[in-house]
Design an enzyme around this catalytic site. Structure first.
Site, short mmCIF file in Angstrom:
data_model
loop_
_atom_site.label_atom_id
_atom_site.label_comp_id
_atom_site.label_asym_id
_atom_site.label_seq_id
_atom_site.Cartn_x
_atom_site.Cartn_y
_atom_site.Cartn_z
N GLU A 150 50.37 44.10 39.58
CA GLU A 150 50.47 44.70 40.92
C GLU A 150 49.63 43.91 41.95
O GLU A 150 48.88 44.47 42.74
CB GLU A 150 50.07 46.18 40.88
CG GLU A 150 50.94 46.93 39.88
CD GLU A 150 51.31 48.31 40.32
OE1 GLU A 150 51.27 48.57 41.53
OE2 GLU A 150 51.67 49.10 39.44
N ALA A 210 25.73 44.01 19.76
CA ALA A 210 26.74 43.60 18.77
C ALA A 210 27.69 44.74 18.45
O ALA A 210 28.88 44.52 18.20
CB ALA A 210 26.05 43.12 17.49
#
Ligand SMILES: Cc1cc2nc3c(=O)[nH]c(=O)nc-3n(C[C@H](O)[C@H](O)[C@H](O)COP(=O)(O)OP(=O)(O)OC[C@H]3O[C@@H](n4cnc5c(N)ncnc54)[C@H](O)[C@@H]3O)c2cc1C
Length: 404
Positions: free
Chosen positions: A363, A340
């Protein structure tokens, strides 16, 4: 084969790492939260002579080899993707393209100040209706006397508000598809050029990305890069260098993910032992560690081909595809290892995960590179020599050889 880094390369890695730890890492959380692009980092990179690390000294650079550029990118992205992206665009996509395709006059006027870091370069290919499908671009360039008149817009342009000079791709022949594209050096100060940053990005929030508008921009004919109609080839060769830096940066994300995860593995205990002692956690660490090595080897192989003056589209595409996917996986696993806590910005790994998504898109998306690799393997695609090649390294020998 020689897998060891030179003393110079080791020292560049050390310098960039120290710079990132001193001048980026302490502030990046705040910059990322505020969506602030810290322009001063570009100035500091220029002070360290890192804005033109692989540009020959005669053109204002440091004259180191192409793998040294990869090392700079690895270490910068270990800090944050925003600053590696800046170097990718400025050096990989713009300056190296000027080095490869520019006339002597263009190199003196634009490459020299960019290599010194006095001016910043950017790359304008993508448009609202043309990303992967480059030939669908709608920006036009119409010749009128000694000028081309450019009209259109570019989007998702890194350093859009910061760059002094753009390489802008536009159609000089709207009917000729790929063959109708030309490339222009466009100064920001020209009348009709404006830009606007994109807000609300998933990642690279500490970076500057946005739109560039071209409204009847009068570009002198001497700013045409290469020949009319050669723009598509120029764009693709620019991507050979941009993708190389993106791939190297992805290695940096894997490094950062591994570093943070190993540290956390020793700190967090569950079921009476450090989480690093659980085999399923070790599996994620092992994958990161293996992918770090695989990705770096692919990058350095592409760099070796560049150093030797050989075409490397296939190898660079492979390095970009594999390392960017691996970086996304590494960042995702780093969040997983942090449980968490990894889901909050108390730890940097959530930023790595958000940042690692864009390189899988820009790209050449993952899908475009997968298709390219399939086509190479099937024999549908091959790399042929270009009219102008990126100079091999060491540069000096090339210059001497050229004179004889
Ligand atoms: C942070 C960031 C920075 C960027 N910086 C720059 C920059 O400096 N300069 C610049 O010019 N551009 C830049 N880009 C743009 C980037 O290069 C494009 O987003 C990229 O080329 C993909 O184009 P697109 O977003 O239009 O997606 P599209 O081309 O519309 O693709 C959408 C989806 O369809 C898939 N797809 C498309 N065609 C095919 C096909 N033939 N087969 C299978 N799947 C396909 C794609 O893989 C993708 O999943 C940047 C983008 C980002 C996110």
């Amino acid at each position: 084969m020689n897998f060891s880094l030179t003393d110079e390369q080791k020292s560049v890695r050390k310098v960039v790492r120290a710079f990132v730890d001193r001048e980026i890492n302490p502030y990046i959380k705040e910059w990322d939260e505020k969506g602030h692009f810290e322009k001063n980092i570009l100035k500091r990179l220029a002070d360290l002579q890192l804005m033109g690390v692989c540009i020959p000294e005669e053109y204002g650079g440091v004259g180191m080899d192409y793998n040294t550029l990869a090392i700079v990118c690895e270490e910068l992205e270990r800090g944050d993707t925003a600053f590696r992206t800046a170097v990718s665009v400025h050096t990989g996509l713009n300056s190296m393209t000027l080095l490869q395709w520019g006339t002597e006059e263009q190199k003196q006027k634009y490459l020299v100040p960019q290599a010194k870091g006095e001016k910043v370069g950017a790359f304008g290919l993508t448009e609202p209706n043309a990303g992967s499908d480059v030939a669908a671009m709608e920006t036009t360039a119409v010749k009128e006397g000694n000028y081309y008149i450019l009209n259109g817009s570019k989007t998702w342009i890194s350093l859009c508000d910061v760059a002094d000079n753009f390489l802008i791709f536009a159609k000089t022949d709207t009917k000729a598809k790929h063959h109708g594209i030309s490339c222009f050096i466009v100064e920001r100060t020209l009348a009709g050029v404006s830009s606007k940053a994109i807000k609300g990005k998933l990642g690279i929030r500490a970076g500057n990305t946005g739109e560039v508008f071209l409204d009847h921009v009068r570009v002198p004919v001497e700013n045409l890069l290469g020949y009319e109609g050669e723009g598509f080839k120029i764009a693709m060769s620019a991507l050979d260098n941009g993708r190389f830096t993106v791939a190297a940066g992805a290695v940096g994300t894997i490094m950062a993910s591994l570093e943070a995860s190993v540290k956390y593995c020793a700190e967090r205990k569950t079921f009476g032992k450090e989480i690093g002692k659980h085999q399923l956690v070790q599996q994620m660490i092992a994958k990161m560690s293996a992918n770090l090595e695989i990705s770096r080897l692919l990058v350095f192989k592409a760099g070796w081909l560049k150093n030797n003056g050989k075409r490397n589209t296939q190898e660079t595409s492979l390095a970009k595809w594999i390392s960017c996917d691996a970086a996304l996986e590494a960042a995702n696993d780093a969040v997983q290892i942090h449980g968490a806590y990894g889901f909050s910005n108390e730890f940097p790994v959530e930023r790595y995960l958000r940042n690692a998504k864009a390189p899988v898109i820009y790209e050449g998306t993952r899908e475009i590179h997968t298709i390219m690799q399939g086509e190479y393997a099937l024999g549908y695609r091959e790399d042929k020599p270009l009219r102008k090649m990126l100079p091999a390294w060491p540069f000096k020998e090339i210059c001497i050889a050229e004179k004889h």
